[in-house]
Motif scaffolding. Sequence first.
Motif, PDB file in Angstrom:
ATOM      1  N   GLY A  73      -8.584  -9.420  -0.110  1.00 36.76           N
ATOM      2  CA  GLY A  73      -8.178  -8.657   1.067  1.00 36.76           C
ATOM      3  C   GLY A  73      -7.576  -7.305   0.753  1.00 36.76           C
ATOM      4  O   GLY A  73      -7.205  -6.557   1.667  1.00 36.76           O
ATOM      5  N   ILE A  74      -7.487  -6.953  -0.515  1.00 36.69           N
ATOM      6  CA  ILE A  74      -6.888  -5.671  -0.907  1.00 36.69           C
ATOM      7  C   ILE A  74      -7.753  -4.506  -0.425  1.00 36.69           C
ATOM      8  O   ILE A  74      -7.241  -3.509   0.088  1.00 36.69           O
ATOM      9  CB  ILE A  74      -6.658  -5.615  -2.430  1.00 36.69           C
ATOM     10  N   GLY A  75      -9.050  -4.620  -0.569  1.00 36.33           N
ATOM     11  CA  GLY A  75      -9.949  -3.557  -0.121  1.00 36.33           C
ATOM     12  C   GLY A  75      -9.819  -3.309   1.364  1.00 36.33           C
ATOM     13  O   GLY A  75      -9.738  -2.159   1.804  1.00 36.33           O
ATOM     14  N   GLN A  76      -9.777  -4.359   2.149  1.00 35.77           N
ATOM     15  CA  GLN A  76      -9.650  -4.209   3.590  1.00 35.77           C
ATOM     16  C   GLN A  76      -8.306  -3.589   3.953  1.00 35.77           C
ATOM     17  O   GLN A  76      -8.237  -2.704   4.810  1.00 35.77           O
ATOM     18  CB  GLN A  76      -9.820  -5.564   4.281  1.00 35.77           C
ATOM     19  N   ALA A  77      -7.238  -4.034   3.307  1.00 40.88           N
ATOM     20  CA  ALA A  77      -5.915  -3.461   3.581  1.00 40.88           C
ATOM     21  C   ALA A  77      -5.882  -1.978   3.216  1.00 40.88           C
ATOM     22  O   ALA A  77      -5.363  -1.152   3.976  1.00 40.88           O
ATOM     23  CB  ALA A  77      -4.831  -4.231   2.813  1.00 40.88           C
ATOM     24  N   LEU A  78      -6.432  -1.623   2.057  1.00 38.21           N
ATOM     25  CA  LEU A  78      -6.470  -0.218   1.634  1.00 38.21           C
ATOM     26  C   LEU A  78      -7.294   0.638   2.593  1.00 38.21           C
ATOM     27  O   LEU A  78      -6.859   1.716   3.001  1.00 38.21           O
ATOM     28  CB  LEU A  78      -7.059  -0.098   0.228  1.00 38.21           C
ATOM     29  N   CYS A 124     -14.343  -2.653   8.440  1.00 38.11           N
ATOM     30  CA  CYS A 124     -13.279  -1.704   8.790  1.00 38.11           C
ATOM     31  C   CYS A 124     -13.735  -0.648   9.795  1.00 38.11           C
ATOM     32  O   CYS A 124     -13.112   0.407   9.926  1.00 38.11           O
ATOM     33  CB  CYS A 124     -12.729  -1.055   7.526  1.00 38.11           C
ATOM     34  N   GLY A 125     -14.821  -0.922  10.512  1.00 37.42           N
ATOM     35  CA  GLY A 125     -15.219  -0.056  11.616  1.00 37.42           C
ATOM     36  C   GLY A 125     -16.268   0.989  11.312  1.00 37.42           C
ATOM     37  O   GLY A 125     -16.579   1.819  12.179  1.00 37.42           O
ATOM     38  N   ASN A 170      -8.216   0.053   5.730  1.00 37.87           N
ATOM     39  CA  ASN A 170      -7.583   0.163   7.051  1.00 37.87           C
ATOM     40  C   ASN A 170      -6.410   1.138   7.021  1.00 37.87           C
ATOM     41  O   ASN A 170      -6.223   1.928   7.948  1.00 37.87           O
ATOM     42  CB  ASN A 170      -7.139  -1.205   7.558  1.00 37.87           C
ATOM     43  N   GLN A 171      -5.622   1.119   5.955  1.00 40.88           N
ATOM     44  CA  GLN A 171      -4.500   2.055   5.847  1.00 40.88           C
ATOM     45  C   GLN A 171      -5.006   3.482   5.645  1.00 40.88           C
ATOM     46  O   GLN A 171      -4.422   4.435   6.156  1.00 40.88           O
ATOM     47  CB  GLN A 171      -3.561   1.642   4.715  1.00 40.88           C
ATOM     48  N   LEU A 172      -6.108   3.625   4.920  1.00 40.21           N
ATOM     49  CA  LEU A 172      -6.703   4.950   4.729  1.00 40.21           C
ATOM     50  C   LEU A 172      -7.178   5.514   6.062  1.00 40.21           C
ATOM     51  O   LEU A 172      -6.997   6.703   6.345  1.00 40.21           O
ATOM     52  CB  LEU A 172      -7.853   4.892   3.727  1.00 40.21           C
ATOM     53  N   VAL A 173      -7.772   4.669   6.901  1.00 43.56           N
ATOM     54  CA  VAL A 173      -8.199   5.096   8.234  1.00 43.56           C
ATOM     55  C   VAL A 173      -6.987   5.582   9.022  1.00 43.56           C
ATOM     56  O   VAL A 173      -7.008   6.661   9.624  1.00 43.56           O
ATOM     57  CB  VAL A 173      -8.924   3.954   8.980  1.00 43.56           C
ATOM     58  N   LYS A 174      -5.926   4.808   9.008  1.00 45.81           N
ATOM     59  CA  LYS A 174      -4.692   5.190   9.733  1.00 45.81           C
ATOM     60  C   LYS A 174      -4.147   6.518   9.198  1.00 45.81           C
ATOM     61  O   LYS A 174      -3.817   7.422   9.971  1.00 45.81           O
ATOM     62  CB  LYS A 174      -3.653   4.089   9.585  1.00 45.81           C
ATOM     63  N   ILE A 184       0.880  -1.165   0.000  1.00 45.64           N
ATOM     64  CA  ILE A 184       0.000   0.000   0.000  1.00 45.64           C
ATOM     65  C   ILE A 184       0.915   1.211   0.000  1.00 45.64           C
ATOM     66  O   ILE A 184       1.753   1.364   0.880  1.00 45.64           O
ATOM     67  CB  ILE A 184      -0.921   0.028   1.240  1.00 45.64           C
ATOM     68  N   GLU A 185       0.764   2.058  -0.994  1.00 46.02           N
ATOM     69  CA  GLU A 185       1.647   3.203  -1.181  1.00 46.02           C
ATOM     70  C   GLU A 185       0.832   4.464  -1.442  1.00 46.02           C
ATOM     71  O   GLU A 185      -0.342   4.394  -1.810  1.00 46.02           O
ATOM     72  CB  GLU A 185       2.575   2.974  -2.381  1.00 46.02           C
ATOM     73  N   THR A 186       1.499   5.592  -1.320  1.00 45.51           N
ATOM     74  CA  THR A 186       0.894   6.874  -1.668  1.00 45.51           C
ATOM     75  C   THR A 186       0.694   6.940  -3.177  1.00 45.51           C
ATOM     76  O   THR A 186       1.587   6.593  -3.952  1.00 45.51           O
ATOM     77  CB  THR A 186       1.795   8.030  -1.206  1.00 45.51           C
ATOM     78  N   MET A 187      -0.485   7.371  -3.587  1.00 41.68           N
ATOM     79  CA  MET A 187      -0.783   7.533  -5.008  1.00 41.68           C
ATOM     80  C   MET A 187       0.072   8.656  -5.593  1.00 41.68           C
ATOM     81  O   MET A 187       0.230   9.712  -4.975  1.00 41.68           O
ATOM     82  CB  MET A 187      -2.271   7.870  -5.186  1.00 41.68           C
TER      83      MET A 187
END
Length: 166
Positions: A92-97, A131-132, A99-103, A5-8
């Motif tokens: 699981g890509i959506g969940q990883a993205l 994701c909450g 969750n990282q967006l939330v962080k 997961i990286e910065t666009m």
Amino acid sequence: MEYTIETMKNSDWEQVAAIYLAGIQTGIATFQTEIPTWEAWDESHAQCCRLVARSNNEIHGWAAISPTSSRCVYAGVGEVSIYIDAACRGMGIGQALLNQLVKCSEENGYWTLQAGVLRDNEASRALHVKCGFKELGIREKLGKMPTGKWHDVVFLERRSSKVGQE
């Protein structure tokens, strides 16, 4: 599948736009009917909190935040957009993205994230809840597609437990 997961980056736009277009074509991802230019998209999204899931030079999904208002009291409230390449859904890509967006959002002072998901998009609704996010309500027949079909929109919200608690 391994990915990071990286910065666009601006140079990611062609692949990001292709994933976005595929989402548009499903008829249940957005009321948007065409891809905006990079300049229009860039202007309408927060400069922080733009992420892609990448493996080598291929983008498998993206997530970003748009401001909900120009009023200063809403500076910590953002609207989430997330799109996953159809070939990569369920990995699981959506969940990883998300969750990282939330962080990332909390690191940048966001206390509330919201999303408006078309009621028929059950996968996106389930992802947000996982994701909450909480489903707060349904706005019935909020928008009409060019095909003439009306869609209800489920309003979801995630409040930070780290930001905005003072």
